[in-house]
Structure formats: structure tokens, C-alpha cells
Design an enzyme around this catalytic site. Structure first.
Site, short mmCIF file in Angstrom:
data_model
loop_
_atom_site.label_atom_id
_atom_site.label_comp_id
_atom_site.label_asym_id
_atom_site.label_seq_id
_atom_site.Cartn_x
_atom_site.Cartn_y
_atom_site.Cartn_z
N GLY A 41 0.73 -1.34 0.04
CA GLY A 41 -0.06 -0.06 -0.08
C GLY A 41 0.68 1.34 -0.10
N GLU A 92 3.84 4.40 5.84
CA GLU A 92 2.69 3.58 5.65
C GLU A 92 1.34 4.09 4.78
OE1 GLU A 92 1.21 0.85 6.41
OE2 GLU A 92 1.57 0.01 8.29
N ASP A 93 0.52 3.50 4.06
CA ASP A 93 -0.61 4.20 3.50
C ASP A 93 -1.40 4.56 4.58
OD1 ASP A 93 -1.20 1.63 4.26
OD2 ASP A 93 -2.01 0.78 2.42
N ASP A 96 -4.84 2.50 10.99
CA ASP A 96 -6.27 2.18 11.44
C ASP A 96 -6.44 2.00 12.79
OD1 ASP A 96 -9.06 1.80 11.33
OD2 ASP A 96 -8.72 -0.36 10.15
N LYS A 124 -6.76 7.15 10.52
CA LYS A 124 -8.02 6.92 11.13
C LYS A 124 -8.17 6.94 12.50
CE LYS A 124 -10.24 4.30 7.31
NZ LYS A 124 -10.75 2.68 7.11
N PHE A 145 -14.53 3.21 4.65
CA PHE A 145 -13.56 2.33 4.04
C PHE A 145 -13.02 3.35 2.78
CE2 PHE A 145 -12.02 -1.10 1.19
CZ PHE A 145 -11.05 -1.69 2.36
N ASP A 152 -6.28 -0.76 -1.26
CA ASP A 152 -7.05 -1.83 -2.19
C ASP A 152 -8.22 -2.31 -1.83
OD1 ASP A 152 -5.64 -3.22 -0.10
OD2 ASP A 152 -5.78 -4.92 -1.33
N ARG A 158 -5.32 0.15 -6.27
CA ARG A 158 -4.19 1.00 -5.51
C ARG A 158 -3.66 2.12 -6.39
NH1 ARG A 158 -2.38 -2.21 -1.15
NH2 ARG A 158 -2.54 -4.38 -1.49
P1 IMP Z 1 -4.16 -1.28 11.22
O1 IMP Z 1 -5.66 -1.76 11.81
O2 IMP Z 1 -3.79 0.09 11.75
O3 IMP Z 1 -3.42 -2.19 11.73
O4 IMP Z 1 -4.35 -1.29 9.63
C1 IMP Z 1 -4.05 -2.36 9.09
C2 IMP Z 1 -4.33 -2.38 7.55
O5 IMP Z 1 -5.61 -2.28 7.23
C3 IMP Z 1 -3.65 -1.32 6.58
O6 IMP Z 1 -2.46 -1.29 6.35
C4 IMP Z 1 -4.67 -1.55 5.49
O7 IMP Z 1 -4.05 -2.47 4.64
C5 IMP Z 1 -5.93 -2.15 5.82
N1 IMP Z 1 -6.73 -0.85 6.02
C6 IMP Z 1 -7.38 -0.16 7.22
N2 IMP Z 1 -8.42 0.78 6.62
C7 IMP Z 1 -8.34 0.60 5.25
C8 IMP Z 1 -9.13 1.05 4.32
O8 IMP Z 1 -10.03 2.21 4.50
N3 IMP Z 1 -8.99 0.77 3.12
C9 IMP Z 1 -8.00 -0.19 2.64
N4 IMP Z 1 -7.29 -0.90 3.56
C10 IMP Z 1 -7.49 -0.36 4.77
#
Ligand code: IMP
Length: 193
Positions: A41, A92-93, A96, A124, A145, A152, A158
Site C-alpha cells: 500500500g 505506511e499508507d 487504522d 483513521k 472504507f 486496495d 491501488r
Molecule cells: P491497522 O488496523 O492500523 O493495523 O491497519 C491495518 C491495515 O488495514 C492497513 O495497512 C490497510 O492495509 C488496511 N486498511 C485499514 N483501513 C483501510 C481502508 O479504509 N482501506 C483499505 N485498507 C485499509
């Protein structure tokens, strides 16, 4: 009403990425940082960000595997660069829940870098489960989302130049081609004389 909406335009992303690049350039003056991108990402963000940084930076990538509901991660493909004694900027992209980045930072700390900072395009904040320090962040968003600019849906979208929010996830899951249709319709409109 469409179940998808463009939330951040390509122009707004470009402007914000340039600002982050200027900030990082200032903060790392006299240093030779390594940008460590989390595949897949972070690719568009890292590529654009790096073009606003001086030529002495290095770029490397790693990819992660996620296992367990609690978001534990392991390194699937490791970076080739030794980060011992280096100033690392993890790119990072999206952050969350924060679980991925927090596990990754824990892993990288064991490699004795001189410093570790974090850069994410999207934050987020309201979905955070674990606190994780974000040094550079592009945009704070709600809990919708998102797709595009690295983000993606089952490996697709992407490569979109802007960010889109899925307003109705269930409807989108039924017809994930919808976004391509919208994007291509928009592109065709812009080409109309
Ligand atoms: P985390 O919850 O911070 O560990 O994020 C884990 C992963 O969830 C990210 O690296 C993304 O790959 C995916 N992710 C979280 N939110 C989104 C979204 O809105 N769109 C696409 N992928 C997401």
C-alpha cells in the site's frame, strides 16, 4: 446516490505530500535517513514523497503477514538494508487500529536503529486500538472504507490517483467493478471537448 465518493483529489494529495516532504527535509537536515515502505500500500505515497526529499535518502521496502484477530504481524519479505544505527522513517499508507504499525515498530526497535519515525498518508484516529506515535501524517479521516492511492479492495484500485470512500460497503462488495466504472466515466467526461 452513488455508493462511492471521491474524498481527496489527486491535487490535494500532491499538495499535502509536498508539505510533508518539506517538513521531513527540514527535520532530517544533515542526516541520511532510510525510508522503509510497507508493501504494497505505501508504494504510491512513498514514491511521491521521496521526490520531495534530498538525494541522500535511501529507499527500501518490507512486506508483512498478519495473523490473529489481535493484528499480530510478522515480516514476510524483509528489507535488504541494515537499519542498525540508521535514522529510519517507516512509511505506511494508512493507520487504522494502529496494531500493524505498533507491532512493526516493536520488531524494528530490536534492530537498534538510531531513530525511528513514522509517516502515514491516512490516519483513521477514531478507530485506534493501540496508541502509536505518528510523526508525519497526510490526512485525518473518519471510519469509512477508503480506496485508491495505495489502498486496495482485494488487491485492486491501488493505482487510482485520488482517494475514494465506499459509502455502502455491502453494495460495493456485490459489484466491486463499480469504482472502475465511475473512475473511467469521470476520465471520459474530462476528455469530452
Ligand atoms: P491497522 O488496523 O492500523 O493495523 O491497519 C491495518 C491495515 O488495514 C492497513 O495497512 C490497510 O492495509 C488496511 N486498511 C485499514 N483501513 C483501510 C481502508 O479504509 N482501506 C483499505 N485498507 C485499509
Amino acid at each position: 446516490m452513488s455508493i462511492l465518493t471521491e474524498v481527496v483529489t489527486a491535487e490535494a494529495i500532491a499538495a499535502r505530500v509536498a508539505e510533508l516532504g518539506a517538513q521531513i527535509t527540514k527535520d532530517y537536515e544533515g542526516k541520511d535517513p532510510v525510508l522503509l515502505g510497507v508493501l504494497n500500500g505505501a508504494v504510491p505515497f512513498l514514491a511521491d514523497l521521496s521526490r520531495h526529499l534530498p538525494p541522500n535518502i535511501e529507499i527500501d521496502f518490507l512486506s508483512l503477514t498478519r495473523f490473529g484477530a489481535e493484528g499480530r504481524v510478522g515480516i514476510k519479505v524483509d528489507s535488504a538494508t541494515s537499519i542498525s544505527g540508521r535514522d529510519v522513517i517507516v512509511v505506511e499508507d494508512i493507520v487504522d487500529t494502529g496494531l500493524t504499525l505498533s507491532y512493526l515498530l516493536g520488531l524494528l526497535e530490536t534492530r537498534s536503529p538510531a531513530s525511528i519515525a513514522t509517516a502515514t498518508l491516512i490516519d483513521k484516529t477514531t478507530r485506534r486500538i493501540v496508541e502509536v506515535a505518528l510523526d508525519y501524517r497526510g490526512f485525518e479521516v473518519g471510519d469509512e472504507f477508503l480506496l485508491g492511492y495505495g489502498l486496495d479492495w482485494e488487491g485492486r484500485y491501488r493505482n487510482l490517483t485520488s482517494l475514494w470512500a465506499v459509502l455502502d460497503l455491502a453494495a460495493f462488495q456485490e459489484d466491486p467493478d463499480l469504482l472502475s466504472q465511475e473512475v473511467f466515466a469521470g476520465a471520459a467526461d474530462r476528455l469530452d471537448p
